[in-house]
Design a protein around this motif. Structure first.
Motif, PDB file in Angstrom:
ATOM      1  N   LEU A  22       0.823  -1.211   0.000  1.00 52.80           N
ATOM      2  CA  LEU A  22       0.000   0.000   0.000  1.00 52.80           C
ATOM      3  C   LEU A  22       0.857   1.262   0.000  1.00 52.80           C
ATOM      4  O   LEU A  22       0.492   2.259  -0.634  1.00 52.80           O
ATOM      5  CB  LEU A  22      -0.965  -0.029   1.179  1.00 52.80           C
ATOM      6  CG  LEU A  22      -2.006  -1.154   1.104  1.00 52.80           C
ATOM      7  CD1 LEU A  22      -2.789  -1.256   2.408  1.00 52.80           C
ATOM      8  CD2 LEU A  22      -2.941  -0.980  -0.085  1.00 52.80           C
ATOM      9  N   ASN A  25       1.996   1.661  -3.555  1.00 57.88           N
ATOM     10  CA  ASN A  25       0.898   2.207  -4.367  1.00 57.88           C
ATOM     11  C   ASN A  25       0.711   3.696  -4.116  1.00 57.88           C
ATOM     12  O   ASN A  25       0.441   4.456  -5.046  1.00 57.88           O
ATOM     13  CB  ASN A  25      -0.407   1.468  -4.075  1.00 57.88           C
ATOM     14  CG  ASN A  25      -0.478   0.108  -4.718  1.00 57.88           C
ATOM     15  OD1 ASN A  25       0.439  -0.323  -5.412  1.00 57.88           O
ATOM     16  ND2 ASN A  25      -1.565  -0.595  -4.473  1.00 57.88           N
ATOM     17  N   THR A  26       0.836   4.106  -2.847  1.00 57.52           N
ATOM     18  CA  THR A  26       0.710   5.530  -2.510  1.00 57.52           C
ATOM     19  C   THR A  26       1.750   6.343  -3.262  1.00 57.52           C
ATOM     20  O   THR A  26       1.447   7.417  -3.796  1.00 57.52           O
ATOM     21  CB  THR A  26       0.866   5.730  -0.983  1.00 57.52           C
ATOM     22  OG1 THR A  26      -0.173   4.999  -0.317  1.00 57.52           O
ATOM     23  CG2 THR A  26       0.783   7.194  -0.602  1.00 57.52           C
ATOM     24  N   LEU A  49      -3.859  -4.387  -4.355  1.00 64.86           N
ATOM     25  CA  LEU A  49      -4.989  -4.064  -3.484  1.00 64.86           C
ATOM     26  C   LEU A  49      -5.713  -5.307  -2.995  1.00 64.86           C
ATOM     27  O   LEU A  49      -6.016  -5.423  -1.807  1.00 64.86           O
ATOM     28  CB  LEU A  49      -5.975  -3.138  -4.199  1.00 64.86           C
ATOM     29  CG  LEU A  49      -5.528  -1.695  -4.424  1.00 64.86           C
ATOM     30  CD1 LEU A  49      -6.611  -0.926  -5.172  1.00 64.86           C
ATOM     31  CD2 LEU A  49      -5.195  -1.016  -3.116  1.00 64.86           C
ATOM     32  N   ALA A 105      -3.420  -7.143  -0.506  1.00 60.25           N
ATOM     33  CA  ALA A 105      -3.348  -6.418   0.767  1.00 60.25           C
ATOM     34  C   ALA A 105      -4.633  -6.612   1.559  1.00 60.25           C
ATOM     35  O   ALA A 105      -4.604  -6.815   2.776  1.00 60.25           O
ATOM     36  CB  ALA A 105      -3.085  -4.933   0.521  1.00 60.25           C
ATOM     37  N   ILE A 144      -6.852   4.701   2.215  1.00 58.03           N
ATOM     38  CA  ILE A 144      -7.052   3.290   2.536  1.00 58.03           C
ATOM     39  C   ILE A 144      -6.718   3.092   4.007  1.00 58.03           C
ATOM     40  O   ILE A 144      -5.644   3.501   4.468  1.00 58.03           O
ATOM     41  CB  ILE A 144      -6.150   2.383   1.667  1.00 58.03           C
ATOM     42  CG1 ILE A 144      -6.496   2.557   0.193  1.00 58.03           C
ATOM     43  CG2 ILE A 144      -6.298   0.920   2.096  1.00 58.03           C
ATOM     44  CD1 ILE A 144      -5.600   1.796  -0.759  1.00 58.03           C
TER      45      ILE A 144
END
Length: 139
Positions: free
Chosen positions: A52, A55-56, A110, A113, A132
């Motif tokens: 995550l 991804n951020t 996603l 996770a 998230i």
């Protein structure tokens, strides 16, 4: 970044470069150990947090991670909120589908996770960024 893991005191990591993804992983590991998560649950949470955070950085253009020890009554847990002001996710259902990827990867980000944590909440809209929130509870 400090390693004081008091209940309810969030620790924030700015995610702006690859090194920050590593810092998120390290902080999450430290907090998970202090909260007495099992080794298996520590590994699951660190893996989800790494994905995550990446991804951020990659899709959200950077943002932040806020790590907090939470009390669920009978048990403690770790809550992490990832947020960015990026383009958001236009089709969330598609993005949460196993195998879906926009980056040429394996497409397990996603959805993978989500499987690794106990609670997973996502708030996103095209053009409005993404938030998230994940929680992993001690067993």
């Amino acid at each position: 970044m400090t390693t004081d893991v008091g209940l309810g005191e969030p620790q924030v990591v700015t995610i702006a470069a690859d090194e920050d993804v590593v810092r998120v992983r390290q902080l999450v590991r430290t907090v998970a150990v202090a909260a007495k998560l099992s080794l298996v649950d520590q590994t699951k949470l660190v893996t989800a947090a790494s994905e995550l955070a990446r991804n951020t950085l990659v899709y959200g253009g950077g943002g932040g991670a806020e790590v907090t020890v939470v009390d669920g009554g009978r048990r403690r847990g770790i809550r992490i909120v990832f947020s960015d002001d990026g383009p958001g996710i236009a089709d969330l259902d598609l993005a949460l589908t196993d195998g879906y990827t926009t980056g040429g990867g394996l497409g397990l980000g996603l959805s993978g996770a989500r499987r690794l944590v106990d609670e997973f909440d996502i708030d996103t809209a095209a053009g409005q960024g993404t938030r998230i929130t994940v929680t992993k509870w001690a067993r």
